[in-house]
Design a protein around this motif. Structure first.
Motif, PDB file in Angstrom:
ATOM      1  N   THR A 143       9.526   9.441   8.019  1.00 27.22           N
ATOM      2  CA  THR A 143       8.564  10.253   7.270  1.00 27.22           C
ATOM      3  C   THR A 143       7.174   9.624   7.357  1.00 27.22           C
ATOM      4  O   THR A 143       7.012   8.432   7.118  1.00 27.22           O
ATOM      5  CB  THR A 143       8.993  10.366   5.799  1.00 27.22           C
ATOM      6  OG1 THR A 143      10.316  10.889   5.723  1.00 27.22           O
ATOM      7  CG2 THR A 143       8.042  11.277   5.037  1.00 27.22           C
ATOM      8  N   GLY A 144       6.178  10.432   7.722  1.00 22.13           N
ATOM      9  CA  GLY A 144       4.821   9.915   7.888  1.00 22.13           C
ATOM     10  C   GLY A 144       4.644   9.137   9.176  1.00 22.13           C
ATOM     11  O   GLY A 144       3.760   8.275   9.271  1.00 22.13           O
ATOM     12  N   TYR A 149       6.781   4.338   4.042  1.00 21.64           N
ATOM     13  CA  TYR A 149       7.095   5.363   5.030  1.00 21.64           C
ATOM     14  C   TYR A 149       8.603   5.306   5.285  1.00 21.64           C
ATOM     15  O   TYR A 149       9.187   4.232   5.321  1.00 21.64           O
ATOM     16  CB  TYR A 149       6.354   5.114   6.344  1.00 21.64           C
ATOM     17  CG  TYR A 149       4.852   5.180   6.231  1.00 21.64           C
ATOM     18  CD1 TYR A 149       4.168   6.381   6.433  1.00 21.64           C
ATOM     19  CD2 TYR A 149       4.115   4.039   5.913  1.00 21.64           C
ATOM     20  CE1 TYR A 149       2.782   6.436   6.340  1.00 21.64           C
ATOM     21  CE2 TYR A 149       2.728   4.089   5.813  1.00 21.64           C
ATOM     22  CZ  TYR A 149       2.076   5.292   6.023  1.00 21.64           C
ATOM     23  OH  TYR A 149       0.711   5.341   5.918  1.00 21.64           O
ATOM     24  N   VAL A 175       3.387   9.718  12.197  1.00 24.74           N
ATOM     25  CA  VAL A 175       2.089   9.729  12.882  1.00 24.74           C
ATOM     26  C   VAL A 175       1.078   8.858  12.147  1.00 24.74           C
ATOM     27  O   VAL A 175       0.358   8.054  12.758  1.00 24.74           O
ATOM     28  CB  VAL A 175       1.562  11.174  13.020  1.00 24.74           C
ATOM     29  CG1 VAL A 175       0.147  11.176  13.595  1.00 24.74           C
ATOM     30  CG2 VAL A 175       2.489  11.997  13.914  1.00 24.74           C
ATOM     31  N   ASP A 176       1.011   8.995  10.821  1.00 21.51           N
ATOM     32  CA  ASP A 176       0.063   8.197  10.042  1.00 21.51           C
ATOM     33  C   ASP A 176       0.379   6.712  10.147  1.00 21.51           C
ATOM     34  O   ASP A 176      -0.531   5.878  10.256  1.00 21.51           O
ATOM     35  CB  ASP A 176       0.096   8.626   8.569  1.00 21.51           C
ATOM     36  CG  ASP A 176      -0.481  10.012   8.357  1.00 21.51           C
ATOM     37  OD1 ASP A 176      -1.252  10.468   9.231  1.00 21.51           O
ATOM     38  OD2 ASP A 176      -0.172  10.647   7.340  1.00 21.51           O
ATOM     39  N   LEU A 177       1.667   6.372  10.132  1.00 17.99           N
ATOM     40  CA  LEU A 177       2.065   4.967  10.229  1.00 17.99           C
ATOM     41  C   LEU A 177       1.678   4.388  11.582  1.00 17.99           C
ATOM     42  O   LEU A 177       1.131   3.283  11.666  1.00 17.99           O
ATOM     43  CB  LEU A 177       3.574   4.841  10.010  1.00 17.99           C
ATOM     44  CG  LEU A 177       4.184   3.444  10.191  1.00 17.99           C
ATOM     45  CD1 LEU A 177       3.536   2.438   9.248  1.00 17.99           C
ATOM     46  CD2 LEU A 177       5.694   3.491   9.974  1.00 17.99           C
ATOM     47  N   CYS A 178       1.943   5.135  12.657  1.00 16.69           N
ATOM     48  CA  CYS A 178       1.603   4.659  14.009  1.00 16.69           C
ATOM     49  C   CYS A 178       0.097   4.465  14.152  1.00 16.69           C
ATOM     50  O   CYS A 178      -0.357   3.479  14.746  1.00 16.69           O
ATOM     51  CB  CYS A 178       2.113   5.647  15.061  1.00 16.69           C
ATOM     52  SG  CYS A 178       3.910   5.761  15.148  1.00 16.69           S
ATOM     53  N   ASN A 179      -0.680   5.397  13.605  1.00 15.56           N
ATOM     54  CA  ASN A 179      -2.139   5.265  13.677  1.00 15.56           C
ATOM     55  C   ASN A 179      -2.616   4.031  12.915  1.00 15.56           C
ATOM     56  O   ASN A 179      -3.533   3.325  13.361  1.00 15.56           O
ATOM     57  CB  ASN A 179      -2.803   6.519  13.126  1.00 15.56           C
ATOM     58  CG  ASN A 179      -2.686   7.714  14.057  1.00 15.56           C
ATOM     59  OD1 ASN A 179      -2.502   7.541  15.268  1.00 15.56           O
ATOM     60  ND2 ASN A 179      -2.770   8.907  13.520  1.00 15.56           N
ATOM     61  N   ALA A 180      -1.994   3.769  11.763  1.00 16.83           N
ATOM     62  CA  ALA A 180      -2.374   2.591  10.983  1.00 16.83           C
ATOM     63  C   ALA A 180      -2.092   1.312  11.758  1.00 16.83           C
ATOM     64  O   ALA A 180      -2.898   0.374  11.750  1.00 16.83           O
ATOM     65  CB  ALA A 180      -1.621   2.582   9.651  1.00 16.83           C
ATOM     66  N   GLU A 210       0.788  -1.224   0.000  1.00 12.95           N
ATOM     67  CA  GLU A 210       0.000   0.000   0.000  1.00 12.95           C
ATOM     68  C   GLU A 210       0.825   1.283   0.000  1.00 12.95           C
ATOM     69  O   GLU A 210       0.562   2.196  -0.768  1.00 12.95           O
ATOM     70  CB  GLU A 210      -0.946   0.003   1.209  1.00 12.95           C
ATOM     71  CG  GLU A 210      -1.999  -1.099   1.175  1.00 12.95           C
ATOM     72  CD  GLU A 210      -2.971  -0.995   2.338  1.00 12.95           C
ATOM     73  OE1 GLU A 210      -2.818  -0.087   3.184  1.00 12.95           O
ATOM     74  OE2 GLU A 210      -3.900  -1.829   2.409  1.00 12.95           O
ATOM     75  N   HIS A 211       1.831   1.368   0.898  1.00 14.39           N
ATOM     76  CA  HIS A 211       2.509   2.667   1.047  1.00 14.39           C
ATOM     77  C   HIS A 211       3.902   2.487   1.649  1.00 14.39           C
ATOM     78  O   HIS A 211       4.150   1.525   2.377  1.00 14.39           O
ATOM     79  CB  HIS A 211       1.678   3.588   1.951  1.00 14.39           C
ATOM     80  CG  HIS A 211       2.111   5.028   1.924  1.00 14.39           C
ATOM     81  ND1 HIS A 211       1.862   5.842   0.847  1.00 14.39           N
ATOM     82  CD2 HIS A 211       2.789   5.772   2.827  1.00 14.39           C
ATOM     83  CE1 HIS A 211       2.360   7.052   1.103  1.00 14.39           C
ATOM     84  NE2 HIS A 211       2.929   7.024   2.293  1.00 14.39           N
TER      85      HIS A 211
END
Length: 255
Positions: free
Chosen positions: A145-146, A22, A148-153, A19-20
């Motif tokens: 990089t990213g 980081y 916060v978004d990674l931790c939330n995921a 998907e992505h």
């Protein structure tokens, strides 16, 4: 999942679609500083060499600029070499539908959501850590990089599997442990104190100066019931959800 479809090889089909990415794809601050220091030192060395040309041959300080130039040229080389050899602390993390892959020096380290035992509390400025069922602990640097978004995921996706696993353990008559808390069908224990679910009137989480605390209001102790800092509770959001499921009382947020 084809290994060539990702930024680095990952050989696990069960992680699902990629998907992505980081990670630190940008410029390393340490490397930039090292290169700047190297350039400044080199320029200073050139200055000393030019200064040496303007000093009389019979001057008492004739050799001092040459010596200074040699020293700063050496410093320039050391800074340049340090910048080239510096490895950024943050490496790439790949997010898949069913797990993660972490860039390594030789091969990727992987973890599916089912393999994550708990994620740990993460204060501002700290790395995000989680443990696997095989005893391994993985840490994601805050420089990623990213981040916060990674931790939330991770919290959301792994959290669902953690909840299902721990709830199933409790339903089968076992106990589920979240740091100082241990839950069963009958009640819970906190630092050795056993409390039955019918004794609990209310469960609330409050925050003071950025520090969150979970408090159990009981029939016998009222608002003076046992409490525990959220910083001691792994997978805290999952823990709150389990409490709501077992006690049939919503965990309230208070100021």
């Amino acid at each position: 999942m084809s290994a060539t479809a990702t930024p680095f090889p990952v050989h696990r089909e069960d992680l699902g679609p990629f998907e992505h990415t980081y990670g630190s794809s940008g410029i390393s601050a340490v490397r930039v500083f090292a290169y700047l220091a190297s350039a400044l030192a080199f320029g200073l060395g050139v200055f000393f060499l030019k200064l040496n040309q303007n000093i009389a041959a019979n001057s008492e300080i004739q050799d001092l600029p040459k010596l200074a130039a040699l020293l700063v040229f050496s410093l320039s080389f050391v800074c340049l070499l340090g910048g080239m050899l510096h490895t950024p602390k943050s490496k790439r993390v790949l997010l898949f539908e069913n797990g993660l892959a972490f860039e390594g020096n030789t091969k990727a380290q992987t973890a599916s959501w089912e393999e994550i035992l708990h994620y740990q509390p993460c204060a501002s400025g700290e790395p995000f850590r989680f443990s696997l069922t095989n005893g391994t602990e993985i840490s994601i640097p805050k420089e990623t990089t990213g981040f916060v978004d990674l931790c939330n995921a991770i919290r959301i996706r792994a959290g669902e599997h953690i909840f299902q696993r721990e709830y199933a353990r409790i339903k089968s008559g076992g106990k589920s442990e979240f740091g100082p808390l241990a839950f069963s069908l009958d009640g819970f224990s906190i630092d050795g104190m056993q409390i039955d679910w019918p004794e609990v009137n209310q469960v609330s989480k409050s925050e003071t100066k950025g520090n969150e605390r979970l408090t159990f209001e009981t029939q016998s102790l009222g608002e003076l019931g046992p409490s525990v800092p959220a910083s001691r509770i792994p997978s805290a959001q999952v823990c709150y959800r389990l409490i709501e499921q077992l006690a049939q009382i919503r965990v309230l947020s208070t100021l």
